[in-house]
Scaffold this motif. Sequence first.
Motif, PDB file in Angstrom:
ATOM      1  N   ASN A  12       0.826  -1.215   0.000  1.00 54.86           N
ATOM      2  CA  ASN A  12       0.000   0.000   0.000  1.00 54.86           C
ATOM      3  C   ASN A  12       0.857   1.261   0.000  1.00 54.86           C
ATOM      4  O   ASN A  12       0.552   2.232  -0.686  1.00 54.86           O
ATOM      5  N   PHE A  13       1.926   1.251   0.780  1.00 56.81           N
ATOM      6  CA  PHE A  13       2.832   2.402   0.834  1.00 56.81           C
ATOM      7  C   PHE A  13       3.466   2.646  -0.533  1.00 56.81           C
ATOM      8  O   PHE A  13       3.478   3.778  -1.032  1.00 56.81           O
ATOM      9  N   ALA A  15       2.394   1.639  -3.488  1.00 51.74           N
ATOM     10  CA  ALA A  15       1.357   2.046  -4.442  1.00 51.74           C
ATOM     11  C   ALA A  15       1.088   3.540  -4.316  1.00 51.74           C
ATOM     12  O   ALA A  15       0.920   4.242  -5.324  1.00 51.74           O
ATOM     13  N   TYR A  16       1.069   4.050  -3.090  1.00 46.80           N
ATOM     14  CA  TYR A  16       0.845   5.484  -2.877  1.00 46.80           C
ATOM     15  C   TYR A  16       2.022   6.295  -3.414  1.00 46.80           C
ATOM     16  O   TYR A  16       1.827   7.319  -4.072  1.00 46.80           O
ATOM     17  N   GLU A  19       1.769   6.397  -7.179  1.00 46.30           N
ATOM     18  CA  GLU A  19       0.689   7.302  -7.587  1.00 46.30           C
ATOM     19  C   GLU A  19       1.103   8.765  -7.414  1.00 46.30           C
ATOM     20  O   GLU A  19       0.837   9.604  -8.266  1.00 46.30           O
ATOM     21  N   LEU A  20       1.768   9.066  -6.312  1.00 47.49           N
ATOM     22  CA  LEU A  20       2.165  10.430  -5.991  1.00 47.49           C
ATOM     23  C   LEU A  20       3.232  10.981  -6.945  1.00 47.49           C
ATOM     24  O   LEU A  20       3.166  12.133  -7.358  1.00 47.49           O
TER      25      LEU A  20
END
Length: 135
Positions: A12-13, A15-16, A19-20
């Motif tokens: 999850n980290f 993936a963020y 995305e960022l």
Amino acid sequence: MSARAARESLHNFLAYIIELHMKIYLRKPTFSDMQQILEYHAEYHGLPGMIGSLDCMKWEWELCPTAWQGSYTSGYYGMPAMMLEAIASQDLWIWQAFFGVPGSHNDINIIHHSPLYNDQINGIGSKGTFFCKWG
């Protein structure tokens, strides 16, 4: 924390982070990016045609499968390793990274396996007026 929860949290980290930063940092340079890089090196360093610093490093592979050790071991280091090729511009934008070439390669012949080299040869690489100079 369980191993599963740790993996999911890491996933999850990452993936963020992707995305960022994808639109700015996780892409190849555009034509205008290349021109800015070229102008910077010509103006500030007196190095016309330079697009960045390409470097390769060996990364020791402790758990290399026995069947692959011959391809991934060089006589110089004596241990299985993979090569990491990276290119960075003056602002530390790492716009090319290629990992996984057998450690038996050296800095000169690794370029022949690189997506950067293959893209340029096939005419699909970054557009711009630049040249390669070894040495």
